[in-house]
Design a protein around this motif. Structure first.
Motif, PDB file in Angstrom:
ATOM      1  N   HIS A  10       1.638  -3.348 -14.142  1.00 10.54           N
ATOM      2  CA  HIS A  10       2.887  -2.858 -14.712  1.00 10.54           C
ATOM      3  C   HIS A  10       3.409  -1.593 -14.045  1.00 10.54           C
ATOM      4  O   HIS A  10       3.768  -0.616 -14.721  1.00 10.54           O
ATOM      5  N   ALA A  11       3.426  -1.637 -12.706  1.00 13.48           N
ATOM      6  CA  ALA A  11       4.100  -0.573 -11.949  1.00 13.48           C
ATOM      7  C   ALA A  11       3.512   0.809 -12.196  1.00 13.48           C
ATOM      8  O   ALA A  11       4.215   1.816 -12.052  1.00 13.48           O
ATOM      9  N   ASN A  12       2.241   0.853 -12.552  1.00 10.60           N
ATOM     10  CA  ASN A  12       1.554   2.142 -12.737  1.00 10.60           C
ATOM     11  C   ASN A  12       0.695   2.398 -11.493  1.00 10.60           C
ATOM     12  O   ASN A  12      -0.448   1.945 -11.393  1.00 10.60           O
ATOM     13  N   LEU A  13       1.281   3.131 -10.543  1.00 11.01           N
ATOM     14  CA  LEU A  13       0.645   3.328  -9.232  1.00 11.01           C
ATOM     15  C   LEU A  13      -0.620   4.185  -9.319  1.00 11.01           C
ATOM     16  O   LEU A  13      -1.609   3.915  -8.636  1.00 11.01           O
ATOM     17  N   GLU A  14      -0.581   5.215 -10.186  1.00  5.88           N
ATOM     18  CA  GLU A  14      -1.751   6.103 -10.294  1.00  5.88           C
ATOM     19  C   GLU A  14      -2.949   5.309 -10.833  1.00  5.88           C
ATOM     20  O   GLU A  14      -4.078   5.459 -10.362  1.00  5.88           O
ATOM     21  N   ALA A  15      -2.691   4.454 -11.824  1.00  9.80           N
ATOM     22  CA  ALA A  15      -3.776   3.635 -12.391  1.00  9.80           C
ATOM     23  C   ALA A  15      -4.286   2.628 -11.363  1.00  9.80           C
ATOM     24  O   ALA A  15      -5.495   2.423 -11.223  1.00  9.80           O
ATOM     25  N   LEU A  16      -3.364   2.015 -10.627  1.00  6.91           N
ATOM     26  CA  LEU A  16      -3.771   1.028  -9.611  1.00  6.91           C
ATOM     27  C   LEU A  16      -4.623   1.694  -8.529  1.00  6.91           C
ATOM     28  O   LEU A  16      -5.687   1.161  -8.154  1.00  6.91           O
ATOM     29  N   ASP A  17      -4.187   2.844  -8.038  1.00  4.96           N
ATOM     30  CA  ASP A  17      -4.959   3.541  -7.001  1.00  4.96           C
ATOM     31  C   ASP A  17      -6.358   3.912  -7.501  1.00  4.96           C
ATOM     32  O   ASP A  17      -7.343   3.787  -6.770  1.00  4.96           O
ATOM     33  N   ALA A  18      -6.438   4.364  -8.755  1.00  3.04           N
ATOM     34  CA  ALA A  18      -7.743   4.764  -9.313  1.00  3.04           C
ATOM     35  C   ALA A  18      -8.670   3.546  -9.433  1.00  3.04           C
ATOM     36  O   ALA A  18      -9.866   3.632  -9.149  1.00  3.04           O
ATOM     37  N   VAL A  19      -8.105   2.421  -9.833  1.00  4.10           N
ATOM     38  CA  VAL A  19      -8.909   1.195  -9.964  1.00  4.10           C
ATOM     39  C   VAL A  19      -9.405   0.729  -8.593  1.00  4.10           C
ATOM     40  O   VAL A  19     -10.582   0.380  -8.427  1.00  4.10           O
TER      41      VAL A  19
END
Ligand code: ZN
Length: 240
Positions: A10-19
């Motif tokens: 859902h377009a959450n870049l900070e969460a995607l990068d952390a994952v």
């Protein structure tokens, strides 16, 4: 082989990068995306490009479909509709085409992936209890199927009956089928704000759920700066 199952970004870049950083540390060898790359948060283009560049099996989510389409969003809840209208404007034609061409169901290795359910993937039904899961199992021909859509990590197990369980780590037993919700990267709704994904270890027949902290203040700031509904910035902090 260790496969990361991640979706509802859902377009959450900070969460995607952390994952993705965590998956690397966890010696993940392969990636599979369960859809809803865009919608709700403020980085649809960056998240789409990141997932696209990974070139991993990805299934289509309802927000991917609605973003790629041009139909009216009137029947949708107003907050989701406002975010989708905004998201449509952020993506170019080629990006929308990439979303529209995603498949509803994929088989990867020995398991299946779908965003919602296997019985009627394009109806976007929500599986929130073991009764909902039963109809899915009639159409599940692999031992394991990973899905998303509710943003709540869960495991449904079918042996002589269907049960709903959750624990951080589950072992895949012979003779049972598993319908596993790997949770949401970018907008968890189980009361825990941290990004969620799962790792399937094929050699050890084990699925482990991971919860990862990320820079949520930056995500919230971007949501507000974009003029998206402020409620979207509040809900990610509450995990709902
Ligand atoms: Zn979603």
């Amino acid at each position: 082989m260790r496969i990361a199952l991640f979706g509802d970004i859902h377009a959450n870049l900070e969460a995607l990068d952390a994952v993705l950083a965590d998956a690397k540390k966890q010696d993940v060898t392969d990636y599979v995306c369960m859809g809803d790359v865009v919608g709700y948060n403020a980085d649809p283009s960056a998240c789409l490009e990141k997932v696209r560049a990974m070139n991993c099996p990805t299934v289509k989510g309802n927000h991917d479909e609605d973003t790629a389409g041009t139909h009216s969003l009137e029947s949708m809840n107003p907050v989701a509709a406002a975010a989708l209208e905004w998201t449509r404007l952020q993506l170019n034609a080629e990006q929308r085409q990439w979303l529209s061409r995603l498949r509803m169901v994929r088989q990867v290795s020995d398991f299946t992936v779908v965003h919602s359910t296997l019985d009627q993937p394009s109806h976007w039904n929500y599986v929130t209890n073991r009764f909902d899961a039963m109809s899915n199992f009639s159409y599940q021909f692999t031992q394991i199927c990973f899905h998303g859509h509710t943003h709540v990590p869960r495991v449904y197990i079918k042996s002589d009956r269907v049960q709903e369980v959750f624990s951080e780590s589950i072992v895949i037993e012979d003779g049972a089928k598993y319908f596993i919700n790997a949770g949401s990267v970018g907008q968890p709704r189980d009361g825990d704000w941290r990004a969620c994904y799962a790792i399937y270890d094929l050699d050890h027949k084990q699925v482990v759920f991971r919860r990862i902290e990320y820079d949520i203040e930056t995500t919230q700031r971007k949501i507000l700066a974009a003029g998206l509904p402020p409620m979207l910035a509040e809900r990610i902090a509450e995990g709902r």
